[in-house]
Design a protein around this motif. Structure first.
Motif, PDB file in Angstrom:
ATOM      1  N   LEU B 256      52.674  23.638  16.088  1.00 39.14           N
ATOM      2  CA  LEU B 256      51.818  22.733  15.317  1.00 39.14           C
ATOM      3  C   LEU B 256      50.516  23.475  15.123  1.00 39.14           C
ATOM      4  O   LEU B 256      49.947  23.977  16.071  1.00 39.14           O
ATOM      5  CB  LEU B 256      51.500  21.448  16.081  1.00 39.14           C
ATOM      6  CG  LEU B 256      52.625  20.517  16.423  1.00 39.14           C
ATOM      7  CD1 LEU B 256      52.046  19.236  16.988  1.00 39.14           C
ATOM      8  CD2 LEU B 256      53.456  20.219  15.205  1.00 39.14           C
ATOM      9  N   THR B 257      50.044  23.516  13.912  1.00 45.37           N
ATOM     10  CA  THR B 257      48.807  24.246  13.712  1.00 45.37           C
ATOM     11  C   THR B 257      47.692  23.288  13.363  1.00 45.37           C
ATOM     12  O   THR B 257      47.835  22.449  12.492  1.00 45.37           O
ATOM     13  CB  THR B 257      48.968  25.274  12.584  1.00 45.37           C
ATOM     14  OG1 THR B 257      50.049  26.107  12.942  1.00 45.37           O
ATOM     15  CG2 THR B 257      47.721  26.108  12.440  1.00 45.37           C
ATOM     16  N   ILE B 258      46.605  23.402  14.034  1.00 44.24           N
ATOM     17  CA  ILE B 258      45.449  22.568  13.745  1.00 44.24           C
ATOM     18  C   ILE B 258      44.509  23.390  12.878  1.00 44.24           C
ATOM     19  O   ILE B 258      44.196  24.526  13.206  1.00 44.24           O
ATOM     20  CB  ILE B 258      44.782  22.127  15.062  1.00 44.24           C
ATOM     21  CG1 ILE B 258      45.773  21.274  15.837  1.00 44.24           C
ATOM     22  CG2 ILE B 258      43.496  21.382  14.786  1.00 44.24           C
ATOM     23  CD1 ILE B 258      45.348  20.938  17.228  1.00 44.24           C
ATOM     24  N   THR B 259      44.079  22.806  11.802  1.00 44.16           N
ATOM     25  CA  THR B 259      43.446  23.653  10.802  1.00 44.16           C
ATOM     26  C   THR B 259      41.951  23.453  10.621  1.00 44.16           C
ATOM     27  O   THR B 259      41.373  24.003   9.720  1.00 44.16           O
ATOM     28  CB  THR B 259      44.121  23.442   9.437  1.00 44.16           C
ATOM     29  OG1 THR B 259      44.176  22.047   9.205  1.00 44.16           O
ATOM     30  CG2 THR B 259      45.500  24.025   9.419  1.00 44.16           C
ATOM     31  N   THR B 260      41.312  22.628  11.451  1.00 44.61           N
ATOM     32  CA  THR B 260      39.872  22.512  11.272  1.00 44.61           C
ATOM     33  C   THR B 260      39.214  23.784  11.782  1.00 44.61           C
ATOM     34  O   THR B 260      39.733  24.432  12.689  1.00 44.61           O
ATOM     35  CB  THR B 260      39.303  21.311  12.041  1.00 44.61           C
ATOM     36  OG1 THR B 260      39.575  21.515  13.422  1.00 44.61           O
ATOM     37  CG2 THR B 260      39.942  20.019  11.592  1.00 44.61           C
ATOM     38  N   ASP B 263      38.721  24.160  15.486  1.00 43.99           N
ATOM     39  CA  ASP B 263      39.939  24.443  16.228  1.00 43.99           C
ATOM     40  C   ASP B 263      40.310  25.908  16.115  1.00 43.99           C
ATOM     41  O   ASP B 263      40.830  26.504  17.049  1.00 43.99           O
ATOM     42  CB  ASP B 263      41.079  23.575  15.713  1.00 43.99           C
ATOM     43  CG  ASP B 263      40.858  22.125  16.079  1.00 43.99           C
ATOM     44  OD1 ASP B 263      40.419  21.887  17.213  1.00 43.99           O
ATOM     45  OD2 ASP B 263      41.107  21.267  15.231  1.00 43.99           O
ATOM     46  N   GLY B 288      43.515  18.573  23.288  1.00 46.01           N
ATOM     47  CA  GLY B 288      43.269  18.541  21.857  1.00 46.01           C
ATOM     48  C   GLY B 288      43.691  19.823  21.191  1.00 46.01           C
ATOM     49  O   GLY B 288      44.109  19.849  20.051  1.00 46.01           O
ATOM     50  N   ASN B 289      43.577  20.890  21.907  1.00 43.41           N
ATOM     51  CA  ASN B 289      43.882  22.166  21.287  1.00 43.41           C
ATOM     52  C   ASN B 289      45.145  22.767  21.840  1.00 43.41           C
ATOM     53  O   ASN B 289      45.443  23.914  21.614  1.00 43.41           O
ATOM     54  CB  ASN B 289      42.710  23.125  21.518  1.00 43.41           C
ATOM     55  CG  ASN B 289      41.430  22.521  21.003  1.00 43.41           C
ATOM     56  OD1 ASN B 289      41.418  21.994  19.905  1.00 43.41           O
ATOM     57  ND2 ASN B 289      40.386  22.555  21.807  1.00 43.41           N
ATOM     58  N   ALA B 290      45.859  21.940  22.568  1.00 46.44           N
ATOM     59  CA  ALA B 290      46.994  22.483  23.291  1.00 46.44           C
ATOM     60  C   ALA B 290      47.941  23.254  22.395  1.00 46.44           C
ATOM     61  O   ALA B 290      48.361  24.343  22.714  1.00 46.44           O
ATOM     62  CB  ALA B 290      47.748  21.363  23.980  1.00 46.44           C
ATOM     63  N   SER B 291      48.229  22.671  21.256  1.00 43.18           N
ATOM     64  CA  SER B 291      49.253  23.298  20.452  1.00 43.18           C
ATOM     65  C   SER B 291      48.742  24.601  19.873  1.00 43.18           C
ATOM     66  O   SER B 291      49.483  25.416  19.394  1.00 43.18           O
ATOM     67  CB  SER B 291      49.692  22.366  19.343  1.00 43.18           C
ATOM     68  OG  SER B 291      48.604  22.118  18.511  1.00 43.18           O
ATOM     69  N   ASN B 314      51.543  23.296   6.599  1.00 45.22           N
ATOM     70  CA  ASN B 314      50.209  23.881   6.481  1.00 45.22           C
ATOM     71  C   ASN B 314      49.737  23.958   5.062  1.00 45.22           C
ATOM     72  O   ASN B 314      48.852  24.716   4.736  1.00 45.22           O
ATOM     73  CB  ASN B 314      50.206  25.269   7.088  1.00 45.22           C
ATOM     74  CG  ASN B 314      50.082  25.148   8.578  1.00 45.22           C
ATOM     75  OD1 ASN B 314      49.401  24.251   9.053  1.00 45.22           O
ATOM     76  ND2 ASN B 314      50.766  25.997   9.304  1.00 45.22           N
TER      77      ASN B 314
END
Lengths: 151, 328
Positions: B256-260, B263, B288-291, B314
């Motif tokens: 899972l990619t977090i894109t802010t 992050d 929160g940033n685990a992934s 994405n």
């Protein structure tokens, strides 16, 4: 981080106040768009009795695009690969903003009850599910017992 | 089972067909009428634009009807909330009891129509923003009788088209030729709709989205959240100990990619950590940033086969889209 859209706040509130039976979801301490999730294995499925941990992330333009969801607990299922990624149409092209976190999680729970080996993500699992369903189900039960049960 | 139809029933069916004409469907088993189905709208003269609610009435006749009550189902309610439906249902039950021994379908239609006429405004929420419809809101009724704030529907249709175009662009040429053109669809029932996005997008956002009281976490809710978070991390720790966690030992790109941007910064820090000893998702404060923490962009495990199923995820993160005209 930009202000959280009200829709996300409303969904979070409702998830806390009126939880769906068999599903819990809670935002992380550090990121209100990241949810910890537990889905219980549905009755009469090989996953019965299991507690499956998932992670769910709401992307920037949610609800205009689908949440990203993944299993963290290992699970033996033809539509879930070894990284926990889920093959489910509503998470991709069939996403609609009328869906919510709770409906997505319910759909995932339903996927556990109704594996679809004809649209596989985990090829080896799907193959076995097709040629020898009883063995596949035995495997799924064994994985559930080994990885997803309390004792 | 005899094929002889009670005269009261055949008279009623005849009358229904004569009056409602195409608006009533009679399903028969052999020659015997079995199910009567009709969509009930509020009375607005013939002005269908002013009909904001409707419901399908389905009456399944019993062999003894009308001496026993038929089974009545309301399907596809549009613009009606659960409370109103419950009211209608209980009125229907009373009506069925009162009318035992005589044909009842017209009475049912009339009863439902009165309720709809009285409440001919969409109740419930706009499923896109989860706010209600209040005075001053600009909303639209689709052909399939679903209601949205015009503003919300415009956002949906614009992103729908953008998502379509982005998916289209990454297809190989030979596949692009076989793709069916983009069609606007109703978020609720996926019926194909045709809306003028340009005029919809001029509408103001829903009133309540501006006026609603700000959200604050009550103490009670805080406890619930903390309890749940605790339960989750305990479960995770337990499952990890048993080797039951998916990503153990995995050092590929983040599933899972977090894109802010924030992050992404964390991401850079995280990739400096030990490559294989990851299981971040457990560390409760870091979740929160685990992934992301297990991500090492460009690591040898980032095989291209991996990207397939996640392509859609994405889309938003792309730096710039090449503008393209109509996707045919």
């Amino acid at each position: 981080m930009a202000a959280l859209p009200r829709r996300i706040i409303k969904e979070t509130q409702r998830l806390m106040q009126e939880p769906v039976p068999g599903i819990s979801a809670v935002p992380s301490e550090t990121n209100a768009r990241y949810f910890h999730v537990i889905v219980t294995g549905p009755e009469d499925s090989p996953f019965e009795g299991g507690l499956f941990k998932l992670e769910l992330f709401l992307p920037e333009d949610y609800p205009m695009s689908a949440p990203k969801v993944r299993f963290i607990t290992k699970i033996y299922h033809p539509n879930i690969d070894r990284l926990g990624r889920i093959c489910l149409d509503i998470l991709k092209d069939k996403w609609s903003p009328a869906l919510q976190i709770r409906t997505v999680l319910l759909s995932i729970q339903a996927l556990l009850s109704a594996p679809n080996p004809d649209d596989p993500l985990a090829n080896d699992v799907a193959e076995l599910w097709k040629v020898n369903e009883s063995e596949a189900i035995r495997n799924a039960k064994e994985w559930t017992r080994r990885y997803a049960m309390d004792n | 089972m005899s094929a002889v139809v009670d005269e009261r029933v055949s008279d009623e069916i005849e009358a229904l067909e004569a009056i409602l004409m195409d608006d009533v469907v009679i399903k028969r088993v052999g020659d015997v009428p079995d199910i009567i189905e009709t969509v009930v709208h509020p009375s607005t003269g013939d002005d269908t634009d002013q009909q904001f609610v409707c419901v399908t009435l389905e009456v399944k006749l019993t062999p003894e009807y009308p001496d026993t009550s038929p089974d009545v189902v309301l399907r596809n309610p549009r613009g009606l909330d659960d409370a109103l439906l419950a009211t209608i249902h209980s009125q229907i039950r009373n009506k069925l009891n009162d009318c035992l021994g005589q044909p009842v379908v017209f009475e049912l239609i009339e009863l439902i129509r009165e309720n709809l006429t009285e409440r001919n405004l969409p109740s419930g929420q706009c499923v896109i923003c989860l706010f209600g419809f209040t005075a001053g809101d600009v909303f639209i009724k689709t052909q399939c009788y679903h209601h949205f704030h015009s503003h919300c529907l415009a956002t949906h249709l614009i992103s729908g088209l953008r998502n379509y175009q982005e998916e289209y662009e990454i297809l190989p040429n030979w596949q692009q030729m076989n793709v069916s053109p983009y069609q606007q669809s109703c978020p609720v029932c996926r019926t194909i709709v045709t809306c003028d996005v340009e005029s919809l997008r001029k509408a103001p956002p829903p009133q309540e989205s501006i006026t609603a009281a700000p959200f604050c976490v009550t103490d009670e809710l805080k406890v619930t959240i903390a309890d749940l978070q605790h339960k989750m991390s305990a479960l995770l720790a337990q499952q990890r100990a048993k080797g039951g966690v998916v990503s153990t030992g995995y050092t590929g790109p983040p599933p899972l990619t977090i894109t802010t941007p924030a992050d992404n910064q964390n991401n850079v820090v995280a990739t400096n950590g030990p490559p294989a000893a990851k299981p971040e998702p457990a560390a409760p404060r870091q979740n929160g940033n685990a992934s992301n923490s297990n991500s090492s962009p460009g690591s040898p495990n980032g095989k291209s086969g991996y990207r397939g199923p996640y392509r859609g995820f994405n889309r938003r993160g792309k730096p710039g889209r090449r503008g393209r005209g109509n996707a045919r």
